[in-house]
Design a protein around this motif. Structure first.
Motif, PDB file in Angstrom:
ATOM      1  N   CYS A  43       0.637  -1.379   0.229  1.00 52.68           N
ATOM      2  CA  CYS A  43      -0.385   0.132   0.151  1.00 52.68           C
ATOM      3  C   CYS A  43       0.731   0.811   0.196  1.00 52.68           C
ATOM      4  O   CYS A  43       0.672   2.087  -0.819  1.00 52.68           O
ATOM      5  CB  CYS A  43      -0.795  -0.319   1.635  1.00 52.68           C
ATOM      6  SG  CYS A  43      -2.337  -1.210   0.792  1.00 52.68           S
ATOM      7  N   LYS A  44       2.344   0.691   0.440  1.00 51.53           N
ATOM      8  CA  LYS A  44       2.807   2.786   0.964  1.00 51.53           C
ATOM      9  C   LYS A  44       3.570   2.672  -0.291  1.00 51.53           C
ATOM     10  O   LYS A  44       4.178   3.928  -0.583  1.00 51.53           O
ATOM     11  CB  LYS A  44       3.933   2.512   2.134  1.00 51.53           C
ATOM     12  CG  LYS A  44       3.331   2.182   3.806  1.00 51.53           C
ATOM     13  CD  LYS A  44       4.286   1.491   4.291  1.00 51.53           C
ATOM     14  CE  LYS A  44       3.710   2.009   6.094  1.00 51.53           C
ATOM     15  NZ  LYS A  44       4.997   1.357   7.113  1.00 51.53           N
ATOM     16  N   TYR A  45       3.827   1.377  -1.218  1.00 48.64           N
ATOM     17  CA  TYR A  45       5.272   1.545  -2.131  1.00 48.64           C
ATOM     18  C   TYR A  45       3.805   2.252  -2.971  1.00 48.64           C
ATOM     19  O   TYR A  45       4.448   3.235  -3.873  1.00 48.64           O
ATOM     20  CB  TYR A  45       5.055   0.201  -2.868  1.00 48.64           C
ATOM     21  CG  TYR A  45       5.234  -0.097  -4.745  1.00 48.64           C
ATOM     22  CD1 TYR A  45       7.001  -0.025  -3.936  1.00 48.64           C
ATOM     23  CD2 TYR A  45       5.309  -0.279  -5.742  1.00 48.64           C
ATOM     24  CE1 TYR A  45       8.166   0.608  -5.776  1.00 48.64           C
ATOM     25  CE2 TYR A  45       5.729   0.261  -6.653  1.00 48.64           C
ATOM     26  CZ  TYR A  45       6.979   0.703  -7.044  1.00 48.64           C
ATOM     27  OH  TYR A  45       7.969   0.170  -7.840  1.00 48.64           O
ATOM     28  N   LEU A  46       2.423   1.949  -3.104  1.00 53.79           N
ATOM     29  CA  LEU A  46       1.415   2.866  -4.109  1.00 53.79           C
ATOM     30  C   LEU A  46       1.018   3.795  -3.638  1.00 53.79           C
ATOM     31  O   LEU A  46       1.666   4.617  -4.988  1.00 53.79           O
ATOM     32  CB  LEU A  46      -0.056   1.472  -4.101  1.00 53.79           C
ATOM     33  CG  LEU A  46      -0.072   0.529  -5.368  1.00 53.79           C
ATOM     34  CD1 LEU A  46      -1.464   0.171  -5.081  1.00 53.79           C
ATOM     35  CD2 LEU A  46      -0.153   0.919  -6.744  1.00 53.79           C
ATOM     36  N   GLN A  47       1.359   4.461  -2.607  1.00 51.98           N
ATOM     37  CA  GLN A  47       0.996   6.080  -2.338  1.00 51.98           C
ATOM     38  C   GLN A  47       2.185   6.870  -2.806  1.00 51.98           C
ATOM     39  O   GLN A  47       2.306   7.629  -3.312  1.00 51.98           O
ATOM     40  CB  GLN A  47       0.643   5.583  -0.243  1.00 51.98           C
ATOM     41  CG  GLN A  47      -0.823   4.855  -0.761  1.00 51.98           C
ATOM     42  CD  GLN A  47      -0.849   4.813   0.779  1.00 51.98           C
ATOM     43  OE1 GLN A  47      -0.183   5.415   1.599  1.00 51.98           O
ATOM     44  NE2 GLN A  47      -1.972   4.495   1.090  1.00 51.98           N
ATOM     45  N   ARG A  48       3.581   5.932  -2.752  1.00 54.00           N
ATOM     46  CA  ARG A  48       4.811   7.126  -2.549  1.00 54.00           C
ATOM     47  C   ARG A  48       5.129   6.817  -4.034  1.00 54.00           C
ATOM     48  O   ARG A  48       5.671   7.735  -4.801  1.00 54.00           O
ATOM     49  CB  ARG A  48       5.477   6.567  -1.834  1.00 54.00           C
ATOM     50  CG  ARG A  48       5.736   6.891  -0.596  1.00 54.00           C
ATOM     51  CD  ARG A  48       6.777   5.636   0.439  1.00 54.00           C
ATOM     52  NE  ARG A  48       6.805   5.879   2.141  1.00 54.00           N
ATOM     53  CZ  ARG A  48       6.885   4.733   2.811  1.00 54.00           C
ATOM     54  NH1 ARG A  48       7.590   3.909   2.829  1.00 54.00           N
ATOM     55  NH2 ARG A  48       6.533   5.117   4.249  1.00 54.00           N
ATOM     56  N   ASN A  49       5.616   5.646  -4.533  1.00 55.86           N
ATOM     57  CA  ASN A  49       5.790   5.461  -6.007  1.00 55.86           C
ATOM     58  C   ASN A  49       4.223   5.213  -6.852  1.00 55.86           C
ATOM     59  O   ASN A  49       5.481   5.873  -8.660  1.00 55.86           O
ATOM     60  CB  ASN A  49       6.558   4.447  -5.923  1.00 55.86           C
ATOM     61  CG  ASN A  49       7.941   4.559  -5.059  1.00 55.86           C
ATOM     62  OD1 ASN A  49       8.628   5.546  -4.996  1.00 55.86           O
ATOM     63  ND2 ASN A  49       8.010   3.871  -4.031  1.00 55.86           N
ATOM     64  N   VAL A  50       3.315   5.079  -7.065  1.00 60.97           N
ATOM     65  CA  VAL A  50       2.713   4.887  -8.374  1.00 60.97           C
ATOM     66  C   VAL A  50       1.924   6.105  -8.226  1.00 60.97           C
ATOM     67  O   VAL A  50       1.224   6.532  -9.405  1.00 60.97           O
ATOM     68  CB  VAL A  50       2.443   3.615  -8.199  1.00 60.97           C
ATOM     69  CG1 VAL A  50       1.251   3.075  -9.169  1.00 60.97           C
ATOM     70  CG2 VAL A  50       3.288   2.784  -8.198  1.00 60.97           C
ATOM     71  N   PHE A  51       1.284   6.314  -7.358  1.00 64.42           N
ATOM     72  CA  PHE A  51      -0.151   7.609  -7.025  1.00 64.42           C
ATOM     73  C   PHE A  51       0.260   9.243  -7.590  1.00 64.42           C
ATOM     74  O   PHE A  51      -0.149   9.639  -7.992  1.00 64.42           O
ATOM     75  CB  PHE A  51      -0.610   7.519  -5.902  1.00 64.42           C
ATOM     76  CG  PHE A  51      -1.536   5.793  -5.484  1.00 64.42           C
ATOM     77  CD1 PHE A  51      -1.977   5.522  -6.539  1.00 64.42           C
ATOM     78  CD2 PHE A  51      -2.259   6.257  -4.143  1.00 64.42           C
ATOM     79  CE1 PHE A  51      -2.647   4.112  -6.184  1.00 64.42           C
ATOM     80  CE2 PHE A  51      -2.501   5.094  -4.147  1.00 64.42           C
ATOM     81  CZ  PHE A  51      -3.616   4.040  -5.206  1.00 64.42           C
ATOM     82  N   THR A  52       1.805   8.864  -7.112  1.00 63.19           N
ATOM     83  CA  THR A  52       3.079   9.797  -8.091  1.00 63.19           C
ATOM     84  C   THR A  52       3.260  10.949  -9.175  1.00 63.19           C
ATOM     85  O   THR A  52       3.665  11.512  -9.671  1.00 63.19           O
ATOM     86  CB  THR A  52       3.452  10.315  -6.207  1.00 63.19           C
ATOM     87  OG1 THR A  52       4.525   8.865  -6.808  1.00 63.19           O
ATOM     88  CG2 THR A  52       3.060  10.129  -5.130  1.00 63.19           C
ATOM     89  N   HIS A  53       2.539   9.384  -9.740  1.00 58.17           N
ATOM     90  CA  HIS A  53       3.126   9.437 -10.874  1.00 58.17           C
ATOM     91  C   HIS A  53       2.858   9.920 -12.296  1.00 58.17           C
ATOM     92  O   HIS A  53       1.151  10.294 -11.764  1.00 58.17           O
ATOM     93  CB  HIS A  53       3.296   7.890 -11.707  1.00 58.17           C
ATOM     94  CG  HIS A  53       4.087   8.047 -13.367  1.00 58.17           C
ATOM     95  ND1 HIS A  53       4.052   8.199 -14.497  1.00 58.17           N
ATOM     96  CD2 HIS A  53       5.640   7.007 -13.237  1.00 58.17           C
ATOM     97  CE1 HIS A  53       4.786   7.773 -15.305  1.00 58.17           C
ATOM     98  NE2 HIS A  53       5.953   7.353 -14.641  1.00 58.17           N
ATOM     99  N   GLY A  54       3.000  11.440 -12.785  1.00 59.67           N
ATOM    100  CA  GLY A  54       2.663  12.251 -13.816  1.00 59.67           C
ATOM    101  C   GLY A  54       1.508  11.557 -14.503  1.00 59.67           C
ATOM    102  O   GLY A  54       0.257  11.920 -14.446  1.00 59.67           O
TER     103      GLY A  54
END
Length: 400
Positions: free
Chosen positions: A62-73
């Motif tokens: 979940c943290k990986y998504l929030q930090r690295n994927v949801f922030t992707h342009g």
């Protein structure tokens, strides 16, 4: 000078905050401080689908998504344009109720829901940016929305090939309805079983086959083999699997199993193996029902008669692996070990001594005789034909 330094430090901190805010702003815009009802109302009013990130604070992916994927342009651009986005902790506030309503069993689970609260699409686990965008594109396409397609599947409105594609995804998602949907479809008299698509559904995803269809498969064995590109051995293995499913369905009486019905059903379709398969089920059934003493007795009897029954040493090892914890404390476990040591392998098992050694290693290990367990582990390691998965376990036993 000291004052100027403090001002610079303060400005630096403000700059960091602005950069952090800017980075967040470039990510997916998640609605904050909104109730579940308000989120659905927004989705309905704006004619958009609600994207829900169902997460927990302790979940690493979940943290990986929030930090690295949801922030992707690119992700942010697509999701902000096409969805109302919400991220809800499934252990706080309305989270537990939402988790129960939608059957959340793993984190993160990504949901796509319409304004009426109807579930359209779902994915479990972390994804990379391109995969998340692809998931979003599936979610807005009624032809690819998992639950929209599932409704069509349940209504018998899909072709066999489209149903097989849905079933493959359904199995990945551990959908408990897939077997019934497929079984209902293939048992519809309108569907021709002598087509590869239907046979794929029958053998790969369906449940038990009725008696008349079992007879039909046997009658048309040559054509089934050609369509599925099977050898005789392939057909026999699949036919046996379906025979055991049918036997189990017929023999199930609530929480009990009628072994006479089980055996008679198998005798009809796999007569040479009916006795062996019934005896194996008796052993497994005893352990499943925590009747460990009876299970060990049945197991000893099975191994004692095993050569005559054509019992494979692989099956002996499998029963041990599945039930070692229940076997080990029983008084007759030593007698079982002696029977396994003395068991004469059938002709087909030539060169497969490693399965016997594995079974004995496991039993001694659970009996807390680690030294003897290591001796059998060493035998497995020394056997050039032993499969890698067995040698890996043997390594762990040897190295404590």
């Amino acid at each position: 000078m000291k004052l100027i330094k403090l001002i610079k430090q303060a400005l630096g901190a403000m700059l960091l905050m602005l950069v952090a805010h800017s980075s967040f702003a470039e990510g997916i815009t998640f609605q904050e401080n909104k109730t579940w009802k308000e989120l659905l109302t927004m989705a309905k009013k704006e004619h958009k689908i609600l994207f829900l990130d169902a997460y927990t604070t302790w979940c690493g992916p979940c943290k990986y998504l929030q930090r690295n994927v949801f922030t992707h342009g690119d992700v942010a651009t697509y999701y902000n344009a096409n969805f109302i986005n919400a991220a809800i902790d499934m252990e706080k506030g309305e989270g537990p109720t939402i988790a129960e309503n939608f059957g959340v069993t793993a984190y993160p689970t990504l949901f796509f829901i319409d304004g009426d609260g109807k579930l359209l699409h779902k994915s479990v686990g972390a994804l990379e940016a391109p995969e998340l965008i692809a998931l979003g594109k599936e979610a807005v396409d009624p032809a690819k929305q998992y639950y929209t397609v599932k409704a069509k599947a349940a209504a018998g409105q899909l072709s066999a090939s489209a149903l097989a594609a849905w079933a493959a995804k359904a199995e990945q998602m551990e959908d408990k309805d897939v077997e019934k949907i497929i079984t209902d479809y293939v048992n519809n008299p309108a569907h021709n079983w002598l087509s590869k698509d239907v046979l794929t559904l029958v053998f790969d995803y369906g449940g038990a086959i009725p008696d008349e269809k079992m007879a039909y498969l046997l009658k048309n064995k040559a054509q089934v083999k050609t369509l599925m590109q099977w050898t005789d051995e392939d057909f026999d293995a699949e036919f046996k699997r379906k025979a055991t499913l049918l036997a189990f369905d017929k023999a199930s009486k609530g929480e009990t199993l009628d072994f006479d019905i089980y055996k008679s059903t198998l005798t009809k379709y796999i007569p040479k193996e009916a006795e062996l398969e019934t005896r194996k089920v008796k052993v497994k059934y005893a352990f499943i029902n925590k009747k460990n003493e009876n299970g060990v007795k049945e197991f000893i009897s099975l191994v004692n008669d095993g050569t005559a029954l054509n019992l494979k040493i692989y099956d002996v090892a499998s029963i041990v692996i599945d039930n070692a914890e229940g076997i080990a404390p029983e008084e007759q476990s030593t007698a079982l070990i002696d029977k396994i040591k003395a068991y004469k392998l059938i002709a087909d098992d030539a060169g497969k001594e490693y399965y016997r050694n594995f079974a004995l290693m496991v039993l001694y290990y659970y009996k807390e005789d680690k030294d003897t367990a290591k001796q059998y582990a060493e035998k497995i390691k020394a056997d050039p034909d032993a499969p890698e998965n067995l040698t890996n376990v043997a390594d762990k036993v040897i190295n404590g």
